[in-house]
Design a protein around this motif. Structure first.
Motif, PDB file in Angstrom:
ATOM      1  N   ASP A 176       9.579   7.061   1.909  1.00 20.50           N
ATOM      2  CA  ASP A 176      10.333   7.320   0.686  1.00 20.50           C
ATOM      3  C   ASP A 176      10.232   8.785   0.296  1.00 20.50           C
ATOM      4  N   SER A 177      11.336   9.314  -0.199  1.00 19.62           N
ATOM      5  CA  SER A 177      11.328  10.654  -0.791  1.00 19.62           C
ATOM      6  C   SER A 177      11.880  10.554  -2.199  1.00 19.62           C
ATOM      7  N   PHE A 178      11.364  11.408  -3.073  1.00 21.16           N
ATOM      8  CA  PHE A 178      11.765  11.421  -4.474  1.00 21.16           C
ATOM      9  C   PHE A 178      12.037  12.850  -4.904  1.00 21.16           C
ATOM     10  N   THR A 179      13.071  13.023  -5.710  1.00 21.64           N
ATOM     11  CA  THR A 179      13.319  14.304  -6.352  1.00 21.64           C
ATOM     12  C   THR A 179      13.661  14.052  -7.807  1.00 21.64           C
ATOM     13  N   PRO A 180      12.999  14.743  -8.743  1.00 19.03           N
ATOM     14  CA  PRO A 180      11.782  15.524  -8.515  1.00 19.03           C
ATOM     15  C   PRO A 180      10.617  14.619  -8.122  1.00 19.03           C
ATOM     16  N   HIS A 181       9.451  15.224  -7.876  1.00 18.21           N
ATOM     17  CA  HIS A 181       8.289  14.438  -7.442  1.00 18.21           C
ATOM     18  C   HIS A 181       7.902  13.417  -8.506  1.00 18.21           C
ATOM     19  N   ARG A 182       7.184  12.388  -8.101  1.00 18.95           N
ATOM     20  CA  ARG A 182       6.722  11.328  -9.005  1.00 18.95           C
ATOM     21  C   ARG A 182       5.371  11.737  -9.592  1.00 18.95           C
ATOM     22  N   GLN A 211       0.848  -1.188   0.000  1.00 17.74           N
ATOM     23  CA  GLN A 211       0.000   0.000   0.000  1.00 17.74           C
ATOM     24  C   GLN A 211       0.884   1.238   0.000  1.00 17.74           C
ATOM     25  N   ARG A 212       0.394   2.319  -0.624  1.00 14.39           N
ATOM     26  CA  ARG A 212       1.146   3.572  -0.697  1.00 14.39           C
ATOM     27  C   ARG A 212       0.283   4.714  -0.184  1.00 14.39           C
ATOM     28  N   LYS A 213       0.921   5.640   0.535  1.00 15.17           N
ATOM     29  CA  LYS A 213       0.243   6.852   0.992  1.00 15.17           C
ATOM     30  C   LYS A 213       1.133   8.040   0.624  1.00 15.17           C
ATOM     31  N   ILE A 214       0.639   8.886  -0.298  1.00 17.42           N
ATOM     32  CA  ILE A 214       1.393  10.072  -0.685  1.00 17.42           C
ATOM     33  C   ILE A 214       1.170  11.147   0.360  1.00 17.42           C
ATOM     34  N   LEU A 215       2.268  11.750   0.785  1.00 22.97           N
ATOM     35  CA  LEU A 215       2.213  12.800   1.799  1.00 22.97           C
ATOM     36  C   LEU A 215       2.435  14.149   1.111  1.00 22.97           C
ATOM     37  N   MET A 229       9.028  14.896  -3.143  1.00 25.67           N
ATOM     38  CA  MET A 229       7.823  14.181  -2.726  1.00 25.67           C
ATOM     39  C   MET A 229       8.162  13.279  -1.548  1.00 25.67           C
ATOM     40  N   LEU A 230       7.251  13.204  -0.580  1.00 25.80           N
ATOM     41  CA  LEU A 230       7.383  12.326   0.569  1.00 25.80           C
ATOM     42  C   LEU A 230       6.181  11.387   0.593  1.00 25.80           C
ATOM     43  N   MET A 231       6.457  10.096   0.847  1.00 26.11           N
ATOM     44  CA  MET A 231       5.371   9.124   0.898  1.00 26.11           C
ATOM     45  C   MET A 231       5.721   7.986   1.839  1.00 26.11           C
ATOM     46  N   SER A 283      15.118   6.046   0.815  1.00 22.84           N
ATOM     47  CA  SER A 283      14.171   5.235   1.586  1.00 22.84           C
ATOM     48  C   SER A 283      14.664   5.087   3.013  1.00 22.84           C
ATOM     49  N   TYR A 284      13.744   5.221   3.943  1.00 26.62           N
ATOM     50  CA  TYR A 284      14.009   5.073   5.379  1.00 26.62           C
ATOM     51  C   TYR A 284      13.094   3.974   5.906  1.00 26.62           C
ATOM     52  N   VAL A 285      13.642   3.001   6.603  1.00 30.64           N
ATOM     53  CA  VAL A 285      12.841   1.917   7.166  1.00 30.64           C
ATOM     54  C   VAL A 285      12.288   2.376   8.515  1.00 30.64           C
ATOM     55  N   SER A 286      10.968   2.629   8.563  1.00 29.66           N
ATOM     56  CA  SER A 286      10.349   3.066   9.818  1.00 29.66           C
ATOM     57  C   SER A 286       9.792   1.889  10.611  1.00 29.66           C
ATOM     58  N   ALA A 287       9.618   0.740   9.962  1.00 26.60           N
ATOM     59  CA  ALA A 287       9.159  -0.479  10.641  1.00 26.60           C
ATOM     60  C   ALA A 287       9.521  -1.674   9.772  1.00 26.60           C
ATOM     61  N   GLY A 288       9.812  -2.802  10.414  1.00 23.60           N
ATOM     62  CA  GLY A 288      10.023  -4.049   9.692  1.00 23.60           C
ATOM     63  C   GLY A 288      11.454  -4.317   9.284  1.00 23.60           C
ATOM     64  N   LYS A 289      11.590  -5.217   8.310  1.00 20.52           N
ATOM     65  CA  LYS A 289      12.897  -5.669   7.826  1.00 20.52           C
ATOM     66  C   LYS A 289      12.770  -5.942   6.332  1.00 20.52           C
ATOM     67  N   PHE A 290      13.694  -5.413   5.549  1.00 17.78           N
ATOM     68  CA  PHE A 290      13.634  -5.492   4.101  1.00 17.78           C
ATOM     69  C   PHE A 290      14.967  -5.946   3.525  1.00 17.78           C
ATOM     70  N   LYS A 291      14.899  -6.726   2.454  1.00 15.52           N
ATOM     71  CA  LYS A 291      16.082  -7.050   1.676  1.00 15.52           C
ATOM     72  C   LYS A 291      16.018  -6.189   0.422  1.00 15.52           C
ATOM     73  N   TYR A 292      16.955  -5.261   0.303  1.00 15.45           N
ATOM     74  CA  TYR A 292      17.018  -4.363  -0.846  1.00 15.45           C
ATOM     75  C   TYR A 292      17.995  -4.889  -1.879  1.00 15.45           C
ATOM     76  N   HIS A 293      17.663  -4.671  -3.130  1.00 13.52           N
ATOM     77  CA  HIS A 293      18.572  -4.940  -4.250  1.00 13.52           C
ATOM     78  C   HIS A 293      18.706  -3.621  -5.004  1.00 13.52           C
ATOM     79  N   ILE A 294      19.931  -3.080  -5.052  1.00  8.19           N
ATOM     80  CA  ILE A 294      20.170  -1.821  -5.758  1.00  8.19           C
ATOM     81  C   ILE A 294      21.403  -1.992  -6.629  1.00  8.19           C
ATOM     82  N   ASP A 295      21.210  -1.896  -7.928  1.00 11.04           N
ATOM     83  CA  ASP A 295      22.317  -1.905  -8.891  1.00 11.04           C
ATOM     84  C   ASP A 295      23.272  -3.081  -8.681  1.00 11.04           C
ATOM     85  N   GLY A 296      22.704  -4.264  -8.449  1.00  5.99           N
ATOM     86  CA  GLY A 296      23.523  -5.468  -8.313  1.00  5.99           C
ATOM     87  C   GLY A 296      23.974  -5.791  -6.900  1.00  5.99           C
ATOM     88  N   ALA A 297      23.693  -4.910  -5.945  1.00  8.67           N
ATOM     89  CA  ALA A 297      24.088  -5.146  -4.546  1.00  8.67           C
ATOM     90  C   ALA A 297      22.854  -5.456  -3.707  1.00  8.67           C
TER      91      ALA A 297
END
Length: 112
Positions: free
Chosen positions: A99-105, A21-25, A32-34, A55-69
């Motif tokens: 999550d924050s994005f520049t420029p906005h999505r 689920q996504r919530k745009i702030l 953009m902040l969401m 991206s900031y993890v405010s709850a939980g645990k995630f496995k990220y894949h970014i550019d091969g890492a």
């Protein structure tokens, strides 16, 4: 452009399916902040976009894949995703990202 002040309770979640689920702030043309909520096992599919994302993890645990890492991130951890890098994540424990994005999505605003 959104309001200057935004109260979380006044915003609704958009169900993206498959446990996400996504919530745009707040946002303007430059930023953009969401929040993104994941059920355990939900996947943020590999993708890329021309925006810089933090991206900031405010709850939980995630496995990220970014550019091969790959990296496990937990509460309080964060990452930066530079434009056009292939990235995605898997939710290992039910959680939420800020999550924050520049420029906005613009593609997210159109879907509101």
């Amino acid at each position: 452009m959104s309001e200057i002040f935004l109260h979380d309770k006044a915003q609704s979640w958009t169900d993206l399916g498959d446990g996400v689920q996504r919530k745009i702030l707040v946002y303007n043309d430059e930023l953009m902040l969401m929040k993104v909520r994941f059920q355990k096992g939900a996947i943020g599919a590999l993708h890329q976009h021309p925006h810089t994302q933090i991206s900031y993890v405010s709850a939980g645990k995630f496995k990220y894949h970014i550019d091969g890492a790959d990296e496990i991130l937990t509460v309080g951890d964060s990452c930066i995703i530079y434009p056009n890098l292939i990235h995605g994540c898997e939710c290992l424990e039910e959680g939420e990202l800020v999550d924050s994005f520049t420029p906005h999505r613009e593609d997210f605003i159109i879907s509101l």
